[in-house]
Design an enzyme around this catalytic site. Structure first.
Site, PDB file in Angstrom:
ATOM      1  N   TYR A 170     -20.676  11.421 -23.386  1.00  0.00           N
ATOM      2  CA  TYR A 170     -20.965  12.321 -22.268  1.00  0.00           C
ATOM      3  C   TYR A 170     -21.744  11.636 -21.157  1.00  0.00           C
ATOM      4  CZ  TYR A 170     -19.662  16.756 -24.465  1.00  0.00           C
ATOM      5  OH  TYR A 170     -18.989  17.803 -25.014  1.00  0.00           O
ATOM      6  N   LYS A 176     -18.007   7.761 -37.325  1.00  0.00           N
ATOM      7  CA  LYS A 176     -16.664   7.175 -37.456  1.00  0.00           C
ATOM      8  C   LYS A 176     -16.869   5.670 -37.656  1.00  0.00           C
ATOM      9  CE  LYS A 176     -12.148   7.566 -37.413  1.00  0.00           C
ATOM     10  NZ  LYS A 176     -11.406   8.294 -38.472  1.00  0.00           N
ATOM     11  N   ASP A 228     -13.589  12.868 -39.390  1.00  0.00           N
ATOM     12  CA  ASP A 228     -12.346  13.582 -39.705  1.00  0.00           C
ATOM     13  C   ASP A 228     -12.471  14.318 -41.044  1.00  0.00           C
ATOM     14  OD1 ASP A 228     -12.481  11.070 -40.852  1.00  0.00           O
ATOM     15  OD2 ASP A 228     -10.392  10.530 -40.478  1.00  0.00           O
ATOM     16  N   ASP A 231     -20.227  18.378 -30.478  1.00  0.00           N
ATOM     17  CA  ASP A 231     -19.619  19.407 -29.626  1.00  0.00           C
ATOM     18  C   ASP A 231     -18.418  20.020 -30.343  1.00  0.00           C
ATOM     19  OD1 ASP A 231     -19.071  20.922 -27.272  1.00  0.00           O
ATOM     20  OD2 ASP A 231     -17.457  19.504 -26.824  1.00  0.00           O
ATOM     21  N   ASP A 276     -18.151  23.912 -32.459  1.00  0.00           N
ATOM     22  CA  ASP A 276     -17.199  24.981 -32.125  1.00  0.00           C
ATOM     23  C   ASP A 276     -16.385  25.357 -33.362  1.00  0.00           C
ATOM     24  OD1 ASP A 276     -17.876  25.116 -29.409  1.00  0.00           O
ATOM     25  OD2 ASP A 276     -15.772  25.378 -28.836  1.00  0.00           O
TER      26      ASP A 276
END
Ligand code: IPM
Ligand code: MN
Length: 368
Positions: A141, A189, A221, A245, A249
């Protein structure tokens, strides 16, 4: 106690849910004899329209001086075509950065009353109670402005972290775990990204300082999958900005609706910005349909994290539970035997519960 709160209603349903948050804060102030004062400022698309920038200086100045900040939501189709630096979201990212709000806490707890509204089977979601600790001021970001480019042929975003930025969010996760079930899952990751390998190193170093907390690493993942197959597995999940983020959600809908999920963003001094995780929902803006509970639960987080008002925070949460228990809900939640009401009606029910608890206790006091 006297507290000064800056309200940033923003766009879409932001003003509606901010009003609900303010009403609840006022009810708490009356109920516990606190004095809360409020000041509203522009942010996001509204600020672009009024001042030509998504984050006016006045807004930042006021937020820096406040004891806590409440933010509704930013963004909407009206401003979608603007260049990146002028988008409403820049206001939100800017205030996070300017206030140094590196730690974003997003608790996800299954409400027993809403279990059947979850997209997952009741028995899968039943025991879910996790806290996502999302790094909020670094990573993709906030890639280096000098490296971020789009010349039409090639486009570049960068994912950068300083070691100390990883250390402080990992510390936050361990500290949060200490007052919960003492389990941290660090999500990365590391099989692909260099930044994730440093992230793992830091977690490994830090764990020696928290021998009472158990920690494990999980690839993002796999974590995404685990969140829908066995959400109750998690206690504290800590991760970098972008992963956080997306995962938050995903996790939010487990509770039956994105309209239920609160958040706190804290800086090193403990000053916080509190906001519902849902966005500005322009499709239902101005229709009094928005679920105010994510905002009301964000108020509970403000009372607890910024003001140290544990009892008051609990009172807000109990009031929400009771209102849900009576079957009241907004249109985002589908309850079989529920009573669908408007956003302002639902918020008023919560306020009534808080005020009624006062009376009951006063009556009790008279009798003792
Ligand atoms: C959130 C939102 C923001 C984010 C957007 C509006 C910039 O999605 O708070 O999760 O991605 O951080
Ligand atoms: Mn988001």
């Amino acid at each position: 106690m006297e507290k000064h709160i800056v309200l940033l209603p923003g766009d879409g349903i932001g003003p509606e849910v901010t009003k609900a948050a303010k009403n609840v804060l006022e009810a708490i102030a009356d109920r516990y004899q606190h004095s809360f004062t409020f000041e509203s400022h522009d942010i996001g698309g509204t600020a672009i329209d009024q001042h030509g920038t998504p984050l006016p200086d006045d807004t930042v100045k006021a937020a820096k001086k406040a004891d806590a900040v409440f933010l509704g939501a930013v963004g909407g189709p009206k401003w979608d075509k603007l260049p990146g630096h002028l988008r409403p979201e820049k206001g939100l990212l800017g205030i996070r950065k300017q206030l140094g709000l590196f730690a974003n806490l997003r608790p996800v707890k299954a409400f027993q009353q809403l279990l059947h509204a979850s997209p997952l089977k009741e028995e899968v979601v039943k025991e879910s109670d996790l806290l996502i600790v999302r790094e909020l001021t670094g990573g993709l970001y906030f890639g280096q402005p000098s490296e971020r480019r789009n010349d039409g042929k090639e486009v570049v975003d960068t994912l950068a972290y300083e070691r100390r930025e990883i250390e402080r969010i990992v510390d936050q996760a361990f500290q949060s775990a200490r007052v919960r079930k003492k389990r941290v899952t660090s999500v990365d990751k590391a099989n692909v990204l260099e930044s994730s390998r440093m992230w793992r190193e830091v977690v490994e170093e830090k764990k020696a300082e928290y021998p009472d907390v158990t920690v494990e690493h999980m690839l993002v993942d796999a974590a995404a999958m685990k969140l829908v197959t066995n959400p109750a597995y998690f206690d504290v999940l800590v991760t970098e900005n972008m992963f956080g983020d997306i995962l938050s959600d995903e996790a939010s809908v487990l509770t039956g609706s994105l309209g239920m999920l609160p958040s706190a963003s804290l800086n090193e001094k403990g000053v916080g910005l509190y906001e519902p995780v849902h966005g500005s929902a322009p499709d239902i803006a101005g229709q009094d349909k928005a679920n105010p509970l994510a905002s009301i639960l964000s108020v509970a987080m403000m009372l607890k994290h910024s003001f140290g008002m544990e009892e008051e925070a609990e009172q807000v949460e109990t009031a929400v539970q009771e209102v849900l228990g009576e079957g009241y809900h907004t249109q985002d939640i589908h309850l079989f035997k529920g009573k669908q009401v408007s956003g302002s009606e639902l918020a008023a029910k919560v306020v009534d519960q808080i005020r009624a608890s006062d009376t009951t206790e006063n009556i009790m006091r008279c009798y003792v």
